[in-house]
Design a protein around this motif. Sequence first.
Motif, PDB file in Angstrom:
ATOM      1  N   VAL A  32      11.374  12.178  -2.552  1.00 29.34           N
ATOM      2  CA  VAL A  32      10.807  10.831  -2.518  1.00 29.34           C
ATOM      3  C   VAL A  32       9.375  10.887  -1.980  1.00 29.34           C
ATOM      4  N   THR A  33       8.488  10.270  -2.726  1.00 29.15           N
ATOM      5  CA  THR A  33       7.107  10.155  -2.265  1.00 29.15           C
ATOM      6  C   THR A  33       6.782   8.692  -1.969  1.00 29.15           C
ATOM      7  N   GLY A  34       6.228   8.438  -0.808  1.00 31.82           N
ATOM      8  CA  GLY A  34       5.772   7.095  -0.470  1.00 31.82           C
ATOM      9  C   GLY A  34       4.286   6.969  -0.771  1.00 31.82           C
ATOM     10  N   VAL A  35       3.883   5.807  -1.264  1.00 32.39           N
ATOM     11  CA  VAL A  35       2.482   5.579  -1.595  1.00 32.39           C
ATOM     12  C   VAL A  35       1.929   4.474  -0.695  1.00 32.39           C
ATOM     13  N   LEU A  36       0.895   4.809   0.048  1.00 32.06           N
ATOM     14  CA  LEU A  36       0.242   3.819   0.912  1.00 32.06           C
ATOM     15  C   LEU A  36      -1.145   3.499   0.362  1.00 32.06           C
ATOM     16  N   THR A  37      -1.556   2.257   0.475  1.00 32.89           N
ATOM     17  CA  THR A  37      -2.903   1.877   0.062  1.00 32.89           C
ATOM     18  C   THR A  37      -3.539   1.045   1.169  1.00 32.89           C
ATOM     19  N   GLY A  38      -4.800   1.272   1.454  1.00 32.08           N
ATOM     20  CA  GLY A  38      -5.459   0.453   2.467  1.00 32.08           C
ATOM     21  C   GLY A  38      -6.741   1.093   2.937  1.00 32.08           C
ATOM     22  N   ASP A  39      -7.370   0.445   3.923  1.00 27.22           N
ATOM     23  CA  ASP A  39      -8.542   1.113   4.473  1.00 27.22           C
ATOM     24  C   ASP A  39      -8.070   2.143   5.506  1.00 27.22           C
ATOM     25  N   VAL A  47      -0.506   7.616  -9.951  1.00 29.94           N
ATOM     26  CA  VAL A  47       0.678   7.828 -10.799  1.00 29.94           C
ATOM     27  C   VAL A  47       0.325   8.756 -11.961  1.00 29.94           C
ATOM     28  N   ASP A  48      -0.834   8.564 -12.549  1.00 31.01           N
ATOM     29  CA  ASP A  48      -1.267   9.443 -13.642  1.00 31.01           C
ATOM     30  C   ASP A  48      -1.294  10.903 -13.185  1.00 31.01           C
ATOM     31  N   ASP A  49      -1.771  11.134 -11.981  1.00 31.62           N
ATOM     32  CA  ASP A  49      -1.852  12.508 -11.470  1.00 31.62           C
ATOM     33  C   ASP A  49      -0.486  13.055 -11.054  1.00 31.62           C
ATOM     34  N   GLY A  50       0.310  12.221 -10.405  1.00 34.83           N
ATOM     35  CA  GLY A  50       1.584  12.699  -9.861  1.00 34.83           C
ATOM     36  C   GLY A  50       2.727  12.673 -10.858  1.00 34.83           C
ATOM     37  N   ASP A  51       2.623  11.846 -11.897  1.00 37.51           N
ATOM     38  CA  ASP A  51       3.611  11.746 -12.966  1.00 37.51           C
ATOM     39  C   ASP A  51       5.057  11.573 -12.475  1.00 37.51           C
ATOM     40  N   PRO A  52       5.334  10.595 -11.616  1.00 37.03           N
ATOM     41  CA  PRO A  52       6.712  10.377 -11.181  1.00 37.03           C
ATOM     42  C   PRO A  52       7.555   9.798 -12.319  1.00 37.03           C
ATOM     43  N   SER A  53       8.871   9.964 -12.238  1.00 37.26           N
ATOM     44  CA  SER A  53       9.707   9.351 -13.273  1.00 37.26           C
ATOM     45  C   SER A  53      10.116   7.936 -12.883  1.00 37.26           C
ATOM     46  N   MET A  54      10.032   7.621 -11.588  1.00 41.61           N
ATOM     47  CA  MET A  54      10.402   6.268 -11.147  1.00 41.61           C
ATOM     48  C   MET A  54       9.409   5.767 -10.110  1.00 41.61           C
ATOM     49  N   LEU A  55       9.145   4.472 -10.159  1.00 47.67           N
ATOM     50  CA  LEU A  55       8.267   3.844  -9.175  1.00 47.67           C
ATOM     51  C   LEU A  55       8.906   2.529  -8.726  1.00 47.67           C
ATOM     52  N   LEU A  56       9.201   2.457  -7.438  1.00 51.61           N
ATOM     53  CA  LEU A  56       9.872   1.270  -6.894  1.00 51.61           C
ATOM     54  C   LEU A  56       8.894   0.488  -6.026  1.00 51.61           C
ATOM     55  N   VAL A  57       8.892  -0.827  -6.204  1.00 52.83           N
ATOM     56  CA  VAL A  57       7.895  -1.690  -5.562  1.00 52.83           C
ATOM     57  C   VAL A  57       8.620  -2.889  -4.941  1.00 52.83           C
ATOM     58  N   PRO A  58       8.247  -3.315  -3.747  1.00 56.49           N
ATOM     59  CA  PRO A  58       8.871  -4.512  -3.167  1.00 56.49           C
ATOM     60  C   PRO A  58       8.644  -5.754  -4.046  1.00 56.49           C
ATOM     61  N   ALA A  59       9.681  -6.561  -4.204  1.00 55.76           N
ATOM     62  CA  ALA A  59       9.549  -7.781  -5.008  1.00 55.76           C
ATOM     63  C   ALA A  59       9.028  -8.928  -4.149  1.00 55.76           C
ATOM     64  N   THR A  60       7.929  -8.678  -3.464  1.00 59.59           N
ATOM     65  CA  THR A  60       7.237  -9.744  -2.747  1.00 59.59           C
ATOM     66  C   THR A  60       6.169 -10.296  -3.693  1.00 59.59           C
ATOM     67  N   ASN A  61       5.507 -11.373  -3.313  1.00 56.98           N
ATOM     68  CA  ASN A  61       4.499 -11.940  -4.212  1.00 56.98           C
ATOM     69  C   ASN A  61       3.429 -10.917  -4.587  1.00 56.98           C
ATOM     70  N   ASN A  62       2.911 -10.198  -3.582  1.00 55.58           N
ATOM     71  CA  ASN A  62       1.880  -9.213  -3.908  1.00 55.58           C
ATOM     72  C   ASN A  62       2.447  -7.998  -4.635  1.00 55.58           C
ATOM     73  N   GLY A  63       3.691  -7.633  -4.326  1.00 60.32           N
ATOM     74  CA  GLY A  63       4.327  -6.519  -5.029  1.00 60.32           C
ATOM     75  C   GLY A  63       4.512  -6.825  -6.506  1.00 60.32           C
ATOM     76  N   VAL A  64       4.994  -8.039  -6.804  1.00 59.20           N
ATOM     77  CA  VAL A  64       5.189  -8.463  -8.191  1.00 59.20           C
ATOM     78  C   VAL A  64       3.836  -8.575  -8.898  1.00 59.20           C
ATOM     79  N   ASP A  65       2.860  -9.103  -8.181  1.00 57.33           N
ATOM     80  CA  ASP A  65       1.507  -9.275  -8.725  1.00 57.33           C
ATOM     81  C   ASP A  65       0.950  -7.924  -9.182  1.00 57.33           C
ATOM     82  N   MET A  66       1.156  -6.888  -8.362  1.00 57.29           N
ATOM     83  CA  MET A  66       0.642  -5.576  -8.726  1.00 57.29           C
ATOM     84  C   MET A  66       1.513  -4.899  -9.776  1.00 57.29           C
TER      85      MET A  66
END
Lengths: 330, 267
Positions: A40-47, A90-109
């Motif tokens: 499992v790989t976690g992806v963080l985004t931010g400053d 994702v293009d670089d890592g080529d995962p087979s699955m990507l799971l995202v929280p179904a919050t407003n911003n999660g759905v938006d992205m």
Amino acid sequence: MTETNDVWVYLQTDDGSVSNVSYEILGKAREIAAEIDTGVTGVLTGDPEALDGLADEAIARGADAVVSIEDDLLGAYRPETYTSVVEAAVDDGDPSMLLVPATNNGVDMAGRLAVRLDSGLNADVVRLEVDEDGNLVGGVPAFAGGILAMVRAEGRPQMSTVRPGVFEALEPDPLREGEATVREPDLSEGDVVTEVLDREIGERVDLPSADVVVCAGRGFDGDLDLAYDLVDDLDATLGVTRPLCDDGLVPRDRQVGSTGASLKADVAICAGISGSVYFTAGLDDVDTVVAVNTDPDEPIFEEADYCVEGDLFEVLPALLEELEGTEVVA
Amino acid sequence: VTRTIVPTVKVVPKPEEVELDEETMTLDRDDADSQIDPASKNAVEMALQLADEAEEAGEEARVVALSMGPPFFEENLQDVVAMGADDAVLLSDRAFAGADTYPTSRVLAAGVESIGDVDLVLCGEESSDSSTGQVPPGLAAWLDAAQVTYVNEAALEDDHLRATRTITAGEETVRVPLPTVASVEYGVNEPRFPDFKRKRWADNEWELTVRDAEDLDVPDGALGLEGSFTEVAELQSIEGPDRSQEWIEGEPDEQAAELASVLAEEL
């Protein structure tokens, strides 16, 4: 190795911490990954400052690797920048699955990302499985939660947004090891389209984690004072039916039911609620349900363990008096 | 300037009229009456309000509703025109059937492009039947436009949309350049009723524009079920827990006393 982990979890950060739903998904992702023999790989985004220490925390919560996408321009969520940096990762890592929280911003992205990646996307799943071919299958509640559509996603990665409060986060294990890498995306001011003018974050309501929930419906006639008093006395959390949110009486994050939160409380006290399936779908995992309503024929009583036929404006004040006499909550 | 605002209109079966065949675990929507999805109505109302405001500011504005579905949706689009929309376009082709959010957003994007010079697309935040919320951001991706989802307040200003949107535990106000795709939160406004005279005109004289797959120039394999990246494997019914339904009788104070002891036990 980051590149060989097939299950990726987008870890949503709000104000310097990772949202609990992200850890819930991370916990579930461990099971999914074990079934298809991967990590499992976690992806963080931010400053960079905001992400300080979060990779270690994610590893302690179950990630085998963490990719931190850091840039000063990622300080606030913006669909265009977040989508493009996650897409590149994702293009670089080529995962087979990507799971995202179904919050407003999660759905938006996720909605924007799925089109960019030509990926199948299951929305707001409450169950996650892997079929015999290793495909991601998500359970999507339909028609007020009475039906669960098991939906298989195609494409790569297969994506799901996951409803908060459904899966259990793992207890952090500080001894867990994982590999943290930093990505510095190629972002410039010119990539920013959304100007964030103002942001107000109030008290975070976490209905799925509440042990005691007082649920209020239309029977309160718009005056929730008694409900709040009961919330105080029982150290409970306030939940409401959808119409109360629609009327603007309380924010939408207090909504219980098929389009709101699913409760896991020890006790839910439902007063002034008729009990449509849209609401009661949120009570399935509550241990004990108490219902108070003037009409004994209302469907809420079919979903209750203790049924009180009575006027909430008479029963609740009497209950408050009782509770003040005896210390119920330890 | 003429502002072109496009509310997307989803027509859904009335949820209480859809039946589940418990033996085959399939949904029977055939006998269900259709209605405009409630959140779509809020999007239409917001479009009409923004057009009114633009006109008051001396600009021209037109509202063109856009829907995808079978020909009988015409009736629902007549209602939208009767509410005040200037025109409506229906994207209708057997090839569109069975689409998930991926081809749906693609076909809608092609529909927006067919209308031309669109400044703002307004969708409902999510529909009452499938509630994915994924079409608005998908549509923005296809159009390569800015996006603002879960909007509760919006204003057009200087080629920009200024909007307040709901996020976890709060809200934020953003400003994005047009063209923009926005999704409107359910219940944020009171959709106006159709105007009686406009309704007569919409029913009798106004003509719906219908476009099929060929008009939209979307590749064959990218449409409908075939172009979808998700597939329903099976439907399961969810059984709720059995509740003991124990009645607590008596006067309010007696009921309260018993309730208090129940709570003391359960907590």
